[in-house]
Each structure stands twice: as C-alpha cells, then as structure tokens.
Design a protein around this motif. Structure first.
Motif, PDB file in Angstrom:
ATOM      1  N   ALA B 175       0.840  -1.195   0.000  1.00  0.00           N
ATOM      2  CA  ALA B 175       0.000   0.000   0.000  1.00  0.00           C
ATOM      3  C   ALA B 175       0.877   1.247   0.000  1.00  0.00           C
ATOM      4  O   ALA B 175       0.570   2.234  -0.666  1.00  0.00           O
ATOM      5  N   GLY B 176       1.983   1.187   0.741  1.00  0.00           N
ATOM      6  CA  GLY B 176       2.898   2.323   0.769  1.00  0.00           C
ATOM      7  C   GLY B 176       3.553   2.554  -0.581  1.00  0.00           C
ATOM      8  O   GLY B 176       3.892   3.677  -0.933  1.00  0.00           O
ATOM      9  N   MET B 177       3.708   1.490  -1.344  1.00  0.00           N
ATOM     10  CA  MET B 177       4.368   1.591  -2.645  1.00  0.00           C
ATOM     11  C   MET B 177       3.439   2.186  -3.693  1.00  0.00           C
ATOM     12  O   MET B 177       3.878   2.913  -4.586  1.00  0.00           O
ATOM     13  N   GLY B 178       2.129   1.914  -3.589  1.00  0.00           N
ATOM     14  CA  GLY B 178       1.195   2.418  -4.579  1.00  0.00           C
ATOM     15  C   GLY B 178       1.289   1.647  -5.882  1.00  0.00           C
ATOM     16  O   GLY B 178       2.006   0.648  -5.979  1.00  0.00           O
ATOM     17  N   LYS B 179       0.543   2.112  -6.871  1.00  0.00           N
ATOM     18  CA  LYS B 179       0.527   1.389  -8.145  1.00  0.00           C
ATOM     19  C   LYS B 179       1.343   2.100  -9.215  1.00  0.00           C
ATOM     20  O   LYS B 179       1.625   1.547 -10.269  1.00  0.00           O
ATOM     21  N   GLU B 180       1.712   3.348  -8.938  1.00  0.00           N
ATOM     22  CA  GLU B 180       2.340   4.152  -9.977  1.00  0.00           C
ATOM     23  C   GLU B 180       3.708   3.599 -10.393  1.00  0.00           C
ATOM     24  O   GLU B 180       4.054   3.636 -11.570  1.00  0.00           O
TER      25      GLU B 180
END
Lengths: 379, 289
Positions: B175-180
């Motif tokens: 979640a901290g990494m994100g999808k971008e």
C-alpha cells in the motif's frame, strides 16, 4: 500533416458511470497537444487509455497507423511522465534512466552513449549517482523526463508533470519542456488543468469538459474565439453578457476584460457626457462567472438615462457598446489592476483590466465601452 | 498491582493545586509510575535470566555465578531433540507461510475482487482468534481427516496462524508503494514478470524479510496451538519446558528460557528494522498489527 495518434470513437465507462462518451481526436506527428480541463473532466483517463493502463470500453486507438487498442503498455512505443514522477526509490538516477533500455536489451555501449546525451540534455550529469530521495522536486522531474525520452518514444505523454512544483520552477520548466519538444521533434501529449501553462506551451489545445472536447484549436483561437461559454470562461478571464433587447435580443457574447475601455466622467453632470448611448436600446444582464465582485461599495445612485427602447429612433444606427457605470472595486495584481464596474440600471458587473496606474476610485462614475469587433458571440 | 498504580494516579488530578512545584511533582509521580510499569513487565524475565547463572540448584538462594547450566543443556539429548524439532518446524513454517502470505498480499493489492473488504477481513481475522480456539479447531480438523499428529500437523497449524501476519505486513508495504511505480515500469517496457522482479519485489522485500522473522519467532515460541496438535516425537522447546516445569523449576529451565528469550528479542528487533527500512516517516508510525 501525418497523424501520430488517432482516437476513433473511444468510450470509457466505469461500472455504470460514463467517464468518456464517444471521443475522437487526431494528434499530429511532432505537435505539442494539450488536453486542458477541470479535474474530473476525463483528461487523465483519456491519457491512461492512450498509454495502455486502461482499456477503452468501445472504440479504437491507433498509434502511427497501427491499432494498439489491446496492446499492453510495455509494448507501446510511447512513454509517460507521471504526475508524481514515479521514480524507482531503490535505484540511483542512472539506473532509473537506463531502466527502459535495459528492459529492451539495448547493447551496453549504446546504453552508455544515450545516457550521456540525455544526462547533458536534462542537466543531470552531476547527479547521476544520487537516489531519488536526495533530489529536489525539479530535479526529480528532470529524471522522470530523462527516463522517458532516452527510449526515443514516438509519443511522450505528460500527466500534469509540473503540478507539484512551485511557481518559479514551473515557469522555467515550462520553457525547458517546450524547447525539448522542439529539439527532439517528439509528439507531446500534455495533460493539465492550468490554462496558462496550456497556452504558453501548446501547438493545439483540446479544452475538455465532462469527457467531451468543447473546443480544439491553437491557443490563439481558443483565447480569441471561444466557441461557447465554457471555453470562454475556463480559458482566461471573461465578461459574459446577454443582449436583452434590440435586434440581437437574447444573444450571449463574451468580452475580454483587457478590451473594455473605461473613461472618467464628471459625476455631477452625467448628462453632459458625449455618450450617444443615452438612448441605447441594448442593455445587458448576466452574472459574471469568472469573477465575483465584492459589493462593499454600493454604487451611488445617479440620474437614470432614458433606457426605454421606445424612444429609440429607428433610422439611427444603435451604438450598443457604450454604457455608464459605477466602479465597485479595484484589485491590484502586480502588472495590472482589475476594475469591477456595475452598469447603471443593471445587475451585471463588468471587469476591466487596466495596465497603467488607474486614476479611478471606487464609487466613481465612468463611461464603459468596447469595440464591436471585440465581442465574441457564444453559442 | 498495575491497577492499583493506575487508580493512584487518577486520584491525583494534574490540576490539583500545589503551590510549590506542581509541575515537578507531577513529573516525579509519572516517572515513578513508568518505572513501576516497566518493572512489572520485565522484572520476572530479569529474575529468570539472573537465576540461570545461579550456582545453586535452588532458585531462591544465590550462591555464585556459573555458566554450567548452559553447558549442561548441550549434553541433554532431549533438549537438543526439542531444539531440533523447534528449529525445523520454524524454518519450514517460515518459508511456506512467507511465500503464501506474500502472494496473497500481492493478489489483494493488484486485483479488485467482489467482496474485497470481506476477503481482507478473512485474512486478518485469525490474528484476533484466541490461540486455544485455533488449537482446538485444528485438532478437531486433523482427527476428522485422520491425519496423524506430529511435526507435519504442527507445521500446518503454525502456517495457519502466521499467514495473517505475513499478509498484513506485506500488504502495508504494498500500500505504501502504490501502483504508480509498477505502471512506470510497464510504461518503460517491463513485462509483468520483469516488473515484479525488478520493481515490486525489491521494494517489498523489507516487508517480506520482516514477516519471515516474525513468523520464525512466533513458530519458535508457540505453546498453546502446538500443545493441541503435537504428537509423539514432535516435542518442541516450549512443550519440553512445560513438561519440565511440572517437576519444578530448575536452573536448566531458566537457561533454556533465557536462550529462547534472547533469540526472540533478536528476531523481533531485526523484523522491526526491516519493516521500517526505506519507508517514509508516516508509514513508520503505523504498527503492522
């Protein structure tokens, strides 16, 4: 001109919500095209479909003549600069920039020469070994651009790339980006909600609203000849007025604040003013969408002009562009003053730009007029 | 004792008038209270560690420093057997639970499911289920399926309760990494496999390592669930210690427990270090469970 990207009746729906109704657009090779619109207008969704991160619900996308509608992003010959840069935090600047070439298994020698070129082009040579965390926002932005253009893509997609930067940096990076685009000859598709940014960089602007193109044209066309009310008010400031009587009764038109001419008159003897508009049949009424004038200064009541159309002689050509008004407020914006004038006997407030120091005071009576050719009829 | 301290503290409201040094007094009271809580938590462990070095066989009497109980452990065949059981169970559990949990976390992160929230809750729920219920239900399951109790059943049970922790920790990292970042990799020409290998995996690896260490520790320490599902020849260290205690607390037990405590603390500290590695300050503050 050669078409680089062609969107043919592309649609996008999320569940029951239609984000983009049938949408067609041709983007020419080597042009700087901007998708301009308020947030939620579908411009980012459109760009994500071009990049391949979203699949259109209907319609086709062509890149350089090839159908790419179902082609995954990693097989499309285009690159994207993300809004928040999306630099890989576990790699240094060099590895970030080389990522694309490594994935495509470009020979190491060529990787090195292209890296040097791109580092120089983006002025990053001194930062090649830094991690993204050790860079400023502007530097991170440069790395993101370098990482994209090193792949020599046919198209560069930029999703509000300057949105997170401060004003000064944004201005200088706008220039850099524009020059970069000119030198490389790559087709740029740029997404922004900043109309000033769109104006200063683009060859063509597509003004978008609710998933549709409201107007497509050069910045000059968009600014000087807006097709409709949305474009007229979204791009720059505008006065929107409606002709209330006369031949063109009910017609809406826009007049740019810098085209409005104010002249002081003696408040005591308004009837001595040389205005032929004293028997003017045209009166205007509309709220001013692009500005809200504070009504702290209530206009002094002045003897009304005979505004009744009945006294207008039919053989005299009407002069609908002269009015009397009272200055309600003046605001200072550095290079200009914005003067808000309430038209006498009307609800409408007209904004005028004054570039030299104005001799006007709030509450003062003025004549207000503009040249008929500066009126832009809205549909 | 703890309750008493709390009550005492509440009986002295901070706004009570104290003319001389109200601030000073309040600080001293709070300091004393904190010390009492710390003592309450750690004194028993300190006593245990201290007596593992006691020369006397009787716990209550201090008769000099010695390391002989630790040496005695090495000669005890049953201790070594239990240690071997515990380690092999912990290692197997760690490998399987970490891989399965990581894959589950990635699936939950990447795809949108029907009833996504329900799926998430189902993964987290075992953390809240009491060990005794979990042990009992697993025992019933194994006997229904006629699986003989032993190392295998202990490993299955340990994987079951570790899985949730792995999913929670790795999910937080994702979640901290994100999808971008994954999209950026794909945009730059990386296939899904390359994206995982060069971007996703390196970025979530601290979370994976942290959850592996936590899993190892929990497996090593677990008593309740192991107690239900263990069979002959599958005695783990905690089970062995429990068996010894029934015959009275000996210095060997103290020594063995000390070793277990030290190992546990070491692994927890390492797990925390990896969990926090390279994360932003705001994600550091949230606990994994």
């Amino acid at each position: 001109m050669k078409t680089m990207i062609s969107l043919d009746s592309v649609e996008k729906t999320f569940g029951r919500q239609i984000v983009i109704p049938s949408f067609s657009l041709s983007i020419y090779s080597g042009e700087f095209l901007t998708l301009l619109g308020p947030s939620g207008c579908g411009k980012t969704t459109l760009m994500r479909m071009i990049a391949g991160f979203e699949t259109p619900s209907a319609g086709e996308i062509y890149l350089d003549g090839q159908r790419v509608t179902d082609v995954p992003p990693y097989q499309r010959d285009m690159n994207m600069v993300f809004q928040h840069y999306a630099l890989f935090p576990h790699m240094n600047v060099t590895d970030n920039i080389l990522f694309g070439l490594k994935m495509k298994k470009v020979p190491a020698a060529e990787q090195r020469t292209r890296l040097q070129q791109v580092l120089e082009l983006t002025q990053l040579s001194d930062l090649a070994n830094r991690r993204p965390k050790q860079l400023s926002g502007g530097q991170q932005q440069r790395v993101a651009i370098a990482r994209a253009i090193i792949n020599n893509p046919k198209v560069l997609l930029l999703d509000e790339p300057l949105g997170a930067l401060d004003f000064q940096l944004r201005k200088s990076l706008q220039l850099e980006l524009k020059n970069l685009q000119k030198n490389l000859g790559i087709t740029f598709v740029y997404v922004t909600h900043d109309q000033e940014e769109a104006m200063s960089m683009s060859d063509r602007i597509a003004v978008m609203n609710q998933g549709r193109i409201e107007q497509l044209g050069t910045p000059e066309e968009i600014y000087h000849h807006p097709h409709n009310r949305f474009v007229a008010t979204f791009v720059g400031e505008n006065n929107i007025l409606t002709t209330k009587s006369g031949v063109h009764r009910g017609r809406t038109f826009a007049i740019r604040p810098e085209k409005v001419i104010l002249a002081p008159i003696s408040g005591r003897a308004p009837l001595s003013s040389p205005l032929p508009s004293s028997s003017n049949p045209s009166t205007y009424s509309s709220p001013l969408p692009s500005s809200s004038a504070p009504s702290t200064h209530s206009p002094r009541h002045t003897p009304p002009f005979p505004l009744s159309p009945s006294v207008q002689p039919t053989n005299t050509p009407p002069v609908p562009h002269h009015h009397l008004g009272t200055i309600q407020d003046i605001s200072f914006h550095g290079n200009l003053h914005k003067i808000f004038v309430k038209l006498d006997g009307e609800e409408s407030i007209v904004m005028a730009h004054q570039y030299d120091t104005p001799s006007f005071q709030p509450g003062q009576q003025v004549t207000i007029h503009w040249h008929p050719e500066d009126e832009v009829i809205l549909h | 004792m703890n309750n008493h301290q709390t009550d005492h503290h509440h009986n002295n409201p901070p706004h009570r008038k104290n003319r001389k040094h109200p601030q000073n007094l309040r600080h001293r009271l709070l300091f004393g209270y904190s010390l009492a809580v710390l003592g309450f938590l750690y004194l028993p462990i300190l006593v245990l560690i201290l007596y593992s070095f006691n020369d006397s066989r009787i716990n209550a009497v201090w008769s000099g420093f010695t390391g002989k109980w630790y040496l005695a452990l090495l000669d005890n065949r049953r201790v070594l057997e239990a240690l071997f059981n515990s380690l092999s169970i912990a290692v197997t559990t760690t490998i399987i639970a970490t891989i399965l949990g990581t894959l589950a976390a990635i699936a939950l992160h990447r795809y949108t499911f029907r009833f996504q929230k329900t799926w998430n809750s189902l993964f987290y729920l075992p953390i809240l289920i009491p060990d005794i219920l979990m042990g009992l239900s697993l025992l019933v399951l194994f006997s229904q399926l006629a699986i003989p109790l032993g190392k295998t059943t202990i490993i299955i049970a340990h994987i079951t309760f570790s899985l949730s922790f792995v999913v929670v920790i790795v999910s937080a990292r994702l979640a901290g990494m994100g999808k971008e970042l994954e999209e950026a990799a794909q945009d730059l020409g990386a296939s899904p496999l390359h994206t995982f290998r060069y971007v996703t995996l390196p970025l979530i690896s601290p979370g994976i390592i942290a959850s592996a260490m936590l899993t190892f520790t929990m497996s090593l320490d677990d008593f309740v669930i192991s107690f239900f599902v263990s069979g002959p020849n599958s005695t783990t260290l905690p089970l062995y210690i429990y068996g010894l205690v029934k015959r009275g607390v000996s210095p060997e037990i103290n020594a063995l427990s000390t070793l277990l405590i030290v190992t546990t603390i070491l692994f927890i500290v390492l797990a925390e270090f990896f969990r926090r590695k390279d994360t932003d300050d705001d994600t550091k503050k949230q606990l994994p469970f």
